[in-house]
Design a protein around this motif. Structure first.
Motif, PDB file in Angstrom:
ATOM      1  N   LEU A   1       0.910  -1.148   0.159  1.00 51.21           N
ATOM      2  CA  LEU A   1      -0.034   0.027  -0.255  1.00 51.21           C
ATOM      3  C   LEU A   1       0.652   1.180  -0.065  1.00 51.21           C
ATOM      4  O   LEU A   1       0.671   2.139  -0.629  1.00 51.21           O
ATOM      5  N   LEU A   2       1.962   1.234   0.746  1.00 47.47           N
ATOM      6  CA  LEU A   2       2.841   2.447   0.806  1.00 47.47           C
ATOM      7  C   LEU A   2       3.555   2.637  -0.567  1.00 47.47           C
ATOM      8  O   LEU A   2       3.800   3.663  -0.960  1.00 47.47           O
TER       9      LEU A   2
ATOM     10  N   LEU B   1       2.201   1.733  -3.348  1.00 48.89           N
ATOM     11  CA  LEU B   1       1.257   2.155  -4.411  1.00 48.89           C
ATOM     12  C   LEU B   1       1.134   3.842  -4.018  1.00 48.89           C
ATOM     13  O   LEU B   1       1.212   4.386  -5.252  1.00 48.89           O
ATOM     14  N   ILE B   2       0.972   4.219  -2.945  1.00 44.88           N
ATOM     15  CA  ILE B   2       0.657   5.590  -2.658  1.00 44.88           C
ATOM     16  C   ILE B   2       2.141   6.354  -2.971  1.00 44.88           C
ATOM     17  O   ILE B   2       1.813   7.380  -3.620  1.00 44.88           O
ATOM     18  N   ALA B   3       3.136   5.872  -2.683  1.00 44.13           N
ATOM     19  CA  ALA B   3       4.279   6.668  -3.330  1.00 44.13           C
ATOM     20  C   ALA B   3       4.464   6.773  -4.883  1.00 44.13           C
ATOM     21  O   ALA B   3       4.810   7.740  -5.128  1.00 44.13           O
TER      22      ALA B   3
ATOM     23  N   LEU C   1       1.991   6.620  -6.811  1.00 43.60           N
ATOM     24  CA  LEU C   1       0.781   7.836  -7.399  1.00 43.60           C
ATOM     25  C   LEU C   1       1.157   9.017  -6.877  1.00 43.60           C
ATOM     26  O   LEU C   1       0.740   9.897  -7.710  1.00 43.60           O
ATOM     27  N   LEU C   2       1.860   9.289  -5.870  1.00 39.42           N
ATOM     28  CA  LEU C   2       2.299  10.807  -5.556  1.00 39.42           C
ATOM     29  C   LEU C   2       3.498  11.304  -6.291  1.00 39.42           C
ATOM     30  O   LEU C   2       3.588  12.350  -6.242  1.00 39.42           O
TER      31      LEU C   2
END
Length: 91
Positions: A82-83, A85-87, A89-90
């Motif tokens: 999850l981290l 994926l978030i990284a 996307l950002l």
């Protein structure tokens, strides 16, 4: 329960224990149904343990610890994904 490795015979019905089988530390069963039938016939719990015995308590403790580590591993692995994926996307 521990999965049967497929090279053993069921202690209750005598059939070949396939990949869907289960075993305790002392007995092998081809299914949960055979394990329950064995327990009902012999007055035992969890595949051949006397209720409240040291072996049964060790089995329960080992199962609890194993389940705890499975949950922790899945949470860590899922959190890392999850981290990541978030990284991604950002960026």
């Amino acid at each position: 329960m521990i999965k049967c490795d497929g090279n053993k015979y069921c202690d209750w019905c005598g059939k070949y224990c396939g990949p869907g089988g289960v075993d305790s530390w002392t007995h092998n069963f081809c299914s949960e149904r055979c394990k329950r039938a064995y327990d009902n016939a012999n007055g035992t719990v969890d595949g051949g343990y006397k209720k409240g015995s040291i072996g049964h308590n060790l089995h329960k403790t080992g199962t609890t610890i194993g389940n705890f580590f499975k949950i922790v591993f899945c949470l860590i692995f899922g959190g890392a994904l999850l981290l990541g994926l978030i990284a991604h996307l950002l960026k």
